[in-house]
Design an enzyme around this catalytic site. Structure first.
Site, mmCIF file in Angstrom:
data_model
loop_
_atom_site.group_PDB
_atom_site.id
_atom_site.type_symbol
_atom_site.label_atom_id
_atom_site.label_comp_id
_atom_site.label_asym_id
_atom_site.label_seq_id
_atom_site.Cartn_x
_atom_site.Cartn_y
_atom_site.Cartn_z
ATOM 1 N N MET A 31 0.851 -1.182 0.000
ATOM 2 C CA MET A 31 0.000 0.000 0.000
ATOM 3 C C MET A 31 0.887 1.232 0.000
ATOM 4 S SD MET A 31 -2.966 -1.116 2.717
ATOM 5 C CE MET A 31 -1.839 -1.980 3.824
ATOM 6 N N ALA A 32 0.642 2.111 -0.960
ATOM 7 C CA ALA A 32 1.472 3.303 -1.101
ATOM 8 C C ALA A 32 1.469 4.125 0.177
ATOM 9 C CB ALA A 32 0.962 4.154 -2.267
ATOM 10 N N CYS A 115 -3.654 -1.453 -10.147
ATOM 11 C CA CYS A 115 -3.775 -0.066 -9.706
ATOM 12 C C CYS A 115 -4.917 0.632 -10.443
ATOM 13 C CB CYS A 115 -2.467 0.680 -9.951
ATOM 14 S SG CYS A 115 -2.508 2.400 -9.393
ATOM 15 N N ASN A 219 -8.303 -11.281 -2.424
ATOM 16 C CA ASN A 219 -8.101 -9.969 -1.822
ATOM 17 C C ASN A 219 -9.410 -9.175 -1.899
ATOM 18 O OD1 ASN A 219 -6.362 -6.953 -2.834
ATOM 19 N ND2 ASN A 219 -6.832 -7.602 -0.765
ATOM 20 N N GLY A 220 -9.749 -8.509 -0.794
ATOM 21 C CA GLY A 220 -10.921 -7.651 -0.798
ATOM 22 C C GLY A 220 -11.842 -7.925 0.375
ATOM 23 N N ASP A 221 -12.049 -6.914 1.235
ATOM 24 C CA ASP A 221 -13.007 -6.964 2.338
ATOM 25 C C ASP A 221 -12.651 -7.983 3.416
ATOM 26 O OD1 ASP A 221 -14.294 -5.049 0.915
ATOM 27 O OD2 ASP A 221 -16.031 -6.268 0.359
ATOM 28 N N GLY A 243 -5.141 -5.813 2.812
ATOM 29 C CA GLY A 243 -4.683 -4.451 2.601
ATOM 30 C C GLY A 243 -5.219 -3.529 3.666
#
Length: 390
Positions: A31-32, A115, A219-221, A243
């Site tokens: 994560m940036a 991205c 990935n996600g939630d 993330g």
């Protein structure tokens, strides 16, 4: 700090990424501005399995920008050392992977095709790129070859597609598998969704049914250990990528590791434990940046995440968001009502970016064909941004 919750029943074997065995099939997503070496060290101390550094652009790495080389520095305890690379030119991406592998800078390389940021997608990069199948194939194949020469596995992270009418993830999975990628991770949203709405876990299940010979990661939630277990139950994924759920909650990885080991113990820190973690994070930031002021400035954005749900007044929150030294940080943390217990649901759930769906910014005519036009080739040259961490 620990209390039992419901027992979980789904366990996963260790995750294999090429020659590397990851004891806990839980990946810290890059994560940036978040997953620098300081935060990765915190997550490792709390049980993360694989921790991927912030994304770097292939061009910046090939040009050896000092800021980029700092991003791909790792703590002694990180193993395997994992770097994520973004790029749109096959030769440049391969060159970046070759540098990481040949010079012993990383043990694993992940390619970012997920991205959703407009400055990237409007030139055909990030989540827009897999729409061009030949280009995607050449980038993956070149990177795999470059890493493979030194025993460094290459993995792929992607999204479902550009929008619901232009899905790319199944083609991307087939190509990644065919070209020798060691694994593929799917953020189960489209570029158009950005981070809004609900992740489509059914897409992860479909990808798992399609890709049979390499691990598929979901990935996600994932906001809790129970979310991670449920994702695996629903999708059959070989591991999970976390993330936003760990922002301000590095102890989430201890919960995840416990869940996949069959334990029902969860970490429920009171504010005193949270304050100690914040201070530890501050020490690590100063060590990473070799500059107390810069380390503290980088820590500030984490404060709201750490304090979510706890009874900390607006004035105290504002003062913590302005700390400039470790001494100030300690003083302001000690001034809080540190005897507060874990606030339950108030400290859990979504955090970080969310927002609303946004029309995907793409090069003119990008969706007209899955092949590259000369004009699009020129735009991709411009997309090789010489900045990293985005």
């Amino acid at each position: 700090m620990t209390t039992p919750t419901s027992t979980v029943s789904t366990l996963l074997p260790p995750l294999r990424i090429g020659p590397h065995t990851i004891d806990t099939p839980v990946v810290l997503a890059p994560m940036a501005g978040v997953t620098n070496k300081a935060f990765r060290t915190l997550c490792r101390e709390h049980g993360a399995g694989l921790y991927v550094a912030e994304m770097v652009t292939s061009r910046a790495l090939v040009e050896r920008h000092p800021a980029t080389l700092r991003i791909v520095t790792f703590d002694e305890g990180e193993s395997p050392r994992s770097a994520q690379v973004y790029g749109v030119d096959p030769a440049t991406v391969a060159g970046a992977v070759r540098i990481l592998a040949a010079e012993g800078l990383a043990d694993h390389v992940d390619l970012n095709f997920g991205c959703p940021v407009p400055k990237v997608t409007k030139r055909g990069g990030g989540g827009a790129l897999p729409w061009k199948r030949e280009l995607f194939t050449r980038i993956v194949a070149g990177a795999v070859e470059a890493g493979g020469a030194y025993g460094v596995p290459v993995t792929v992270k992607t999204r479902k597609g550009i929008d619901d009418d232009h899905l790319t993830y199944l083609d991307a999975g087939r190509i990644a598998e065919r070209e020798g990628a060691a694994a593929i991770a799917l953020h189960a949203r489209t570029v158009e969704q950005h981070y809004s709405g609900t992740a489509d876990w059914a897409a992860i299940a479909t990808l798992k049914e399609t890709v049979r010979t390499i691990p598929v990661l979901g990935n996600g939630d994932i906001w809790s250990a129970e979310d991670a277990v449920r994702m695996v139950q629903v999708t059959g994924a070989d591991g999970v990528v976390v993330g936003r759920g760990c922002q301000g909650r590095p102890w989430l990885f201890a919960d995840l590791a416990a869940a996949f080991a069959g334990s029902d113990v969860r970490l429920r820190p009171g504010l005193r434990e949270v304050a100690d973690t914040i201070y530890r994070h501050g020490e690590l930031q100063v060590e990473y940046w070799e500059d107390e002021g810069k380390g503290m400035r980088d820590l500030r954005k984490h404060m709201a995440w750490y304090l979510k749900g706890y009874a900390v007044g607006g004035e105290a929150r504002a003062s913590l968001a302005l700390v400039s030294t470790l001494a100030e940080l300690r003083e302001r943390l000690d001034a809080l009502d540190l005897d507060q217990p874990y606030p339950g649901e108030g400290a859990e759930g979504p955090r970080g970016r969310s927002g609303t769906p946004k029309t995907a910014h793409l090069p003119y005519g990008w969706l007209d064909s899955r092949e590259l036009t000369p004009a699009h080739r020129q735009q991709l040259v411009e997309a090789e941004l010489s900045v990293s961490g985005g």
